[in-house]
Design an enzyme around this catalytic site. Structure first.
Site, PDB file in Angstrom:
ATOM      1  CD  GLU A 498      -3.084  -1.132   2.164  1.00 12.20           C
ATOM      2  OE1 GLU A 498      -2.899  -0.436   3.161  1.00 12.20           O
ATOM      3  OE2 GLU A 498      -4.081  -1.851   2.012  1.00 12.20           O
ATOM      4  CD  GLU A 595      -4.645  -5.825   2.117  1.00  8.44           C
ATOM      5  OE1 GLU A 595      -5.379  -4.993   2.678  1.00  8.44           O
ATOM      6  OE2 GLU A 595      -3.415  -5.815   2.204  1.00  8.44           O
TER       7      GLU A 595
HETATM    8  C1  BMA Z   1      -5.013  -3.522   4.794  1.00  6.94           C
HETATM    9  C2  BMA Z   1      -3.761  -4.250   5.205  1.00  6.94           C
HETATM   10  C3  BMA Z   1      -3.361  -4.064   6.606  1.00  6.94           C
HETATM   11  C4  BMA Z   1      -4.522  -3.879   7.529  1.00  6.94           C
HETATM   12  C5  BMA Z   1      -5.825  -4.230   6.859  1.00  6.94           C
HETATM   13  C6  BMA Z   1      -7.012  -3.989   7.707  1.00  6.94           C
HETATM   14  O1  BMA Z   1      -4.829  -2.264   4.325  1.00  6.94           O
HETATM   15  O2  BMA Z   1      -2.734  -4.008   4.311  1.00  6.94           O
HETATM   16  O3  BMA Z   1      -2.468  -2.995   6.712  1.00  6.94           O
HETATM   17  O4  BMA Z   1      -4.332  -4.603   8.664  1.00  6.94           O
HETATM   18  O5  BMA Z   1      -5.965  -3.476   5.726  1.00  6.94           O
HETATM   19  O6  BMA Z   1      -7.172  -2.648   8.022  1.00  6.94           O
END
Ligand code: BMA
Length: 834
Positions: A498, A595
């Site tokens: 990120e 994610e």
């Molecule tokens: C994403 C991940 C982590 C974090 C998760 C939940 O951005 O890369 O940095 O723990 O979200 O917030």
């Protein structure tokens, strides 16, 4: 040596650290070992196939392990104890009964003093060989966590500043018959603060984590597990310790430091080939000639090469072509075929010195990251082809399995990774805020077919790029790539988590005029250094600079896209806690979802171990303390409220348990909806969006017992989400959804061929499993079976029970009995929540 013992639970901060105070801004001293260059690349001649080489260890290196019990003391000597190596200070203190379980209740903040002190590990050892017989003796640390001065017999050998590096110190001229070795640590927290203070030209944000995380500041100034300073799912335990193997190595003539294999498929010749790289330290003053024989019996392959090792450190690269007539079985991801590996022996017979015989597994697989135009859609595709076949990546994101890495055993890793495979996952992303995992992690992934998207360890921050820092990172990257590149499971190197997005979306409110400095640093670190090294060291797999990224589009825009979350390119991260998660229209129709997630609480039996009676309510101080994500507990209730009645029981513990259960039901249902959306978006383009080829939800595992996005609790217990994942990641999946009054039913398939299927739901009984027969008189939604502390998993859980009878199998991970199970069993369904 036993130190001043404190009663269990009575540990208090000792006197202030002895070596506190301001220090010069740069740590001086030699960086040894890992930063070595490549002295020479020798081209080798294929001479002939010869008979199997004889193997002799005579004259081979002497290796003496320094694992075991060391003396451990704090800065002013007020705490002295024995500490295991590999290990860390927290584990040592806990083992000796000097502190409680660091995970218990509020101990993470109570024990902050441990990380603020400066600890020293020391021991004496007798040299177990005649020193005069050896040309070179090294003291090798596979991992030092993190900032330390290394001494032997009161002579400083050098300093360490990177937990991910390997350090080798030449001790030939200082080793004696009896030696005293010391590793003097400096608090990682103080070091990071000091480095930040010294970086005067401009600030490098973020300075500190948000207060809700109760963490330490400036993690980005130290090459250490970034989440050890706290994260939004984890505590702050900035450990100190010798976290990996430490040993003495003595050798004459030459020594093999790294040995790796990578496979390629040569399209023009329609043939597999293997690249074998060996990195040596040659101590002779003259070149050493010899023969290397490579043998893969199952493929009837044996080739011998003549080689010449030049003095100094350097590598030799052998290219082995596999005969076209040998039927090579490729390595396939879970669910797509077998994970075949071939036993391979490589024998080095040199004119001087000893022979080396290396046993390894040779795997054959190719990986391509395909980014090409898609008809009917602007942008580019983003998907992986394994052995020429497009594969939809199904899985999750991996974080460190414990704050104390020495507690992560083979069994811990096996349980978590096998649980991933059992839930029909084929991929995990090793997220960049943790650690490069231990060899066993990747061995298991090779064995069970879990593809690894491997981040470099940089996350959610900007990073410095001064000379010292870059040198340390360069050594880290070479070391990790050399250590890991033989694993077929690793399919991608990715620069960071990120950080492209952090600059593009201006997370840290950097004034527009100052942006260029940070962009320059970004490109310098991830492109000009990390990428450069990766491409030199490993040509067998792709590299992307960040996640999320727009891939080639980001490259085109100077490695930083205006919007790295663009659904037409690369991968995306997506979080939305306010909209109703059952509404699939809120999700991005992306090329690749790397994610996405929702939180839940771990089961009561897991929480119980680290809490006491007064903590067992959703609004207790403890429940607030364990929640590291701003408003996390309220967001869960809000999401539950979209579809369920919130628990109202007057019995506080029942109310707490009901709430935990509902958070798990909600999380499972939300991620099911979102994942199914990504899976059915695989084969369609709607308004230019779609062709989704990956769904990796956040996150697979937990670092401690707390609310988080994980589907596996700390200890390995499956949350309802993990049972759901087993279903929503099934190779064949029917998905039904409603759009403007029309019910659509999709059939999603990962199978290599079209099939006509008849479904049969059949269960067989075996000796080592337990059969649960459930009966109901009415329809029961989200039926949850829980056997408390008994370790194991069910064949299914969190299901809708429409039939009168259902059989569920329990697979125990430890011996148990019918009586024990009966006693521990609790059954909950939505109708039980009051
Ligand atoms: C994403 C991940 C982590 C974090 C998760 C939940 O951005 O890369 O940095 O723990 O979200 O917030």
């Amino acid at each position: 040596m036993a130190g001043r013992r404190r009663r269990r639970g009575a540990a208090a901060p000792p006197e202030p650290p002895a070596r506190s105070g301001r220090r010069p801004c740069r740590l001086s001293g030699r960086r040894a070992g890992a930063a070595m260059g490549r002295a020479a690349l020798l081209l080798l001649l294929l001479v002939a196939t010869a008979g199997r080489a004889g193997v002799s260890a005579a004259g081979g290196p002497e290796v003496h392990s320094l694992r075991g019990s060391w003396r451990l003391g704090n800065g002013n000597g007020s705490v002295v104890l024995r500490g295991e190596v590999p290990g860390c200070v927290h584990t040592a203190l806990h083992r000796r009964g000097l502190i409680q379980d660091p995970y218990y209740r509020f101990n993470d903040v109570m024990y902050r003093w441990i990380s603020l002190d400066n600890w020293t590990y020391s021991r004496t050892f007798k040299t177990p060989f005649d020193i005069r017989k050896w040309q070179k003796v090294n003291l090798v640390f596979e991992g030092v966590d993190t900032v330390a001065q290394i001494l032997i017999n009161n002579i400083t050998l050098g300093r360490t500043d990177n937990m991910f590096n390997r350090y080798s110190f030449d001790i030939t001229s200082v080793i004696k018959e009896v030696n005293f070795v010391e590793v003097r640590f400096l608090s990682a927290v103080s070091y990071a603060a000091e480095q930040s203070r010294c970086h005067k030209a401009y600030s490098i944000p973020p300075a500190c984590p948000p207060p809700v995380q109760k963490g330490e500041c400036h993690a980005n100034f130290i090459r250490k597990e970034q989440c050890s300073f706290s994260w939004d799912w984890g505590p702050s335990f900035p450990t100190q310790g010798i976290w990996k193997d430490v040993r003495i190595e003595a050798y004459n003539h030459y020594h093999l430091i790294y040995f790796s294999l990578t496979s390629f498929f040569v399209k023009s010749a329609q043939q597999w080939s293997l690249e074998i790289e060996s990195i040596f330290d040659v101590v002779s003053s003259k070149p050493i000639a010899g023969l290397v024989t490579v043998n893969i019996p199952k493929l009837q392959m044996q080739q011998t090469f003549s080689v010449k090792l030049q003095p100094g450190e350097g590598s030799i690269v052998l290219l082995v072509n596999i005969n076209k007539s040998s039927a090579v079985e490729a390595w396939w991801p879970n669910g797509h075929g077998k994970q075949t590996g071939y036993n391979m022996t490589t024998t080095f017979i040199m004119e001087a010195g000893y022979q080396i015989e290396k046993f390894s597994k040779a795997y054959f697989r190719t990986v391509e990251l395909v980014q090409e135009p898609i008809p009917g859609s602007p942008g580019l595709s983003f998907y992986f082809k394994i052995n020429g076949r497009p594969i939809f990546l199904k899985g999750s994101n991996w974080i460190p399995a414990d704050s104390f890495q020495d507690r992560v055993t083979y069994d811990t890793l096996w349980l978590l990774l096998k649980s991933a495979a059992d839930a029909n996952m084929n991929a995990l992303r090793v997220w960049g805020g943790g650690v490069y995992e231990q060899d066993e992690f990747y061995n298991i992934c090779d064995e069970i077919g879990i593809m690894i998207w491997q981040d470099f360890m940089f996350a959610c921050a900007l990073y410095p790029t001064d000379q010292n820092y870059l040198e340390s990172v360069r050594a880290e990257v070479s070391h990790q790539v050399r250590r890991l590149k033989s694993h077929p499971s690793i399919i991608l190197w990715s620069g960071n988590n990120e950080n492209e997005a952090a600059i593009a979306s201006n997370w840290f409110s950097i004034p527009y005029a100052d942006r260029e400095v940070y962009i320059k640093d970004y490109v310098l670190l991830y492109v000009k250094n990390i990428r450069e090294i990766v491409l030199t060291e490993d040509k067998s797999r792709p590299f992307i600079a960040s996640s999320p990224t727009n891939g080639l589009e980001s490259v085109k825009e100077g490695w930083l896209s205006q919007n790295p979350y663009d659904t037409h390119y690369g991968d995306t991260h997506f979080y939305d806690y306010s909209n109703d998660c059952w509404n699939w229209t809120v999700y991005p129709k992306t090329r690749f979802a790397s994610e996405y997630g929702f939180q839940s609480w771990p089961s009561f039996s897991t929480i119980k171990k680290v809490s006491s009676t007064e903590d067992w309510s959703y609004t207790s101080n403890f429940s607030l303390h364990r929640q590291h994500h701003e408003n996390g507990n309220d967001q869960m209730l809000q999401q539950i409220g979209h579809h369920f009645k919130l628990p109202q029981s007057t019995d506080p513990i029942k109310k707490f348990k009901d709430t935990i259960y509902l958070t798990q039901v909600m999380q499972a249902q939300c991620i099911k909806t979102e994942t199914e959306f990504y899976r059915f978006s695989q084969s369609e383009i709607i308004k230019g969006e779609g062709h989704t080829m990956g769904a990796l939800y956040w996150q697979l595992n937990d670092i401690w017992q707390a609310p988080s996005w994980a589907s596996l609790e700390y200890g390995g217990k499956w949350k309802l989400l993990h049972y759901f994942a087993q279903n929503f990641f099934a190779p064949l999946l029917p998905v039904a959804y409603e759009d403007k009054g029309v019910l659509y039913i999709y059939g999603v398939s990962d199978l290599h061929a079209d099939r006509k299927l008849t479904l049969r739901a059949s269960v067989s009984q075996r000796d080592d499993v337990y059969i649960f027969v459930l009966q109901t008189t009415a329809i029961a939604p989200f039926v949850s079976l829980d056997v408390g502390r008994i370790k194991g998993r069910f064949s299914d859980n969190g299901f809708l029970m429409t039939e009168k009878k259902k059989v569920v199998v329990f697979y125990p991970w430890e011996p148990t009995s019918v009586e024990e199970l009966e006693e521990s069993l609790t059954l909950t369904s939505l109708v039980d929540v009051v």
